[in-house]
Write a protein that holds these residues in place. Structure first.
Motif, short mmCIF file in Angstrom:
data_model
loop_
_atom_site.label_atom_id
_atom_site.label_comp_id
_atom_site.label_asym_id
_atom_site.label_seq_id
_atom_site.Cartn_x
_atom_site.Cartn_y
_atom_site.Cartn_z
N LYS A 39 0.83 -1.20 0.00
CA LYS A 39 0.00 0.00 0.00
C LYS A 39 0.87 1.27 0.00
O LYS A 39 0.55 2.24 -0.66
CB LYS A 39 -0.95 -0.01 1.19
N ALA A 89 1.18 7.27 -6.38
CA ALA A 89 0.08 8.20 -6.62
C ALA A 89 0.53 9.64 -6.43
O ALA A 89 0.18 10.52 -7.22
CB ALA A 89 -1.10 7.87 -5.70
N SER A 130 -1.07 2.09 -17.53
CA SER A 130 -2.26 2.37 -18.32
C SER A 130 -2.94 3.66 -17.86
O SER A 130 -2.74 4.13 -16.74
CB SER A 130 -3.25 1.22 -18.21
N LYS A 131 -3.76 4.21 -18.75
CA LYS A 131 -4.53 5.41 -18.41
C LYS A 131 -5.46 5.13 -17.23
O LYS A 131 -5.63 5.99 -16.37
CB LYS A 131 -5.34 5.89 -19.61
N SER A 132 -6.04 3.94 -17.19
CA SER A 132 -6.96 3.62 -16.09
C SER A 132 -6.21 3.55 -14.76
O SER A 132 -6.76 3.91 -13.72
CB SER A 132 -7.72 2.31 -16.36
N THR A 133 -4.96 3.10 -14.78
CA THR A 133 -4.17 3.07 -13.54
C THR A 133 -3.87 4.48 -13.06
O THR A 133 -3.95 4.77 -11.87
CB THR A 133 -2.87 2.28 -13.76
N HIS A 180 -5.70 7.14 -13.59
CA HIS A 180 -6.95 7.66 -13.07
C HIS A 180 -7.26 7.07 -11.70
O HIS A 180 -7.60 7.78 -10.75
CB HIS A 180 -8.08 7.36 -14.04
N LYS A 181 -7.11 5.77 -11.55
CA LYS A 181 -7.38 5.09 -10.28
C LYS A 181 -6.48 5.64 -9.19
O LYS A 181 -6.95 5.94 -8.08
CB LYS A 181 -7.16 3.59 -10.43
N ASP A 182 -5.20 5.78 -9.49
CA ASP A 182 -4.25 6.23 -8.48
C ASP A 182 -4.55 7.63 -7.98
O ASP A 182 -4.46 7.90 -6.80
CB ASP A 182 -2.82 6.18 -9.02
N THR A 211 -7.46 9.28 -8.14
CA THR A 211 -8.80 9.50 -7.61
C THR A 211 -9.10 8.70 -6.36
O THR A 211 -10.02 9.01 -5.63
CB THR A 211 -9.88 9.19 -8.66
N LYS A 212 -8.31 7.68 -6.07
CA LYS A 212 -8.54 6.82 -4.90
C LYS A 212 -7.46 6.96 -3.85
O LYS A 212 -7.17 6.06 -3.11
CB LYS A 212 -8.60 5.34 -5.36
N GLY A 272 -8.44 5.98 -0.37
CA GLY A 272 -9.11 4.71 -0.28
C GLY A 272 -8.44 3.76 0.61
O GLY A 272 -8.81 2.89 1.24
#
Length: 46
Positions: free
Chosen positions: A2, A9, A33-36, A38-40, A42-43, A46
């Protein structure tokens, strides 16, 4: 694990801010990736 994700991030967020970069440019720079990206960023709480 983590801790590494949180560190990544922050590094990604700093890159976006410092370079006024898009998600696509950031993904290419970090080799993820672009999704990674975005995830990093925005979360982060988390």
């Amino acid at each position: 694990m983590k801790g590494y994700i949180e560190e990544r991030a922050v590094e990604i967020a700093n890159y976006i801010i410092d370079n006024n970069a898009t998600v696509r440019q950031t993904a290419k720079q970090f080799g993820i990736s672009k999704s990674t990206v975005h995830k990093d960023v925005t979360k982060m709480n988390g």
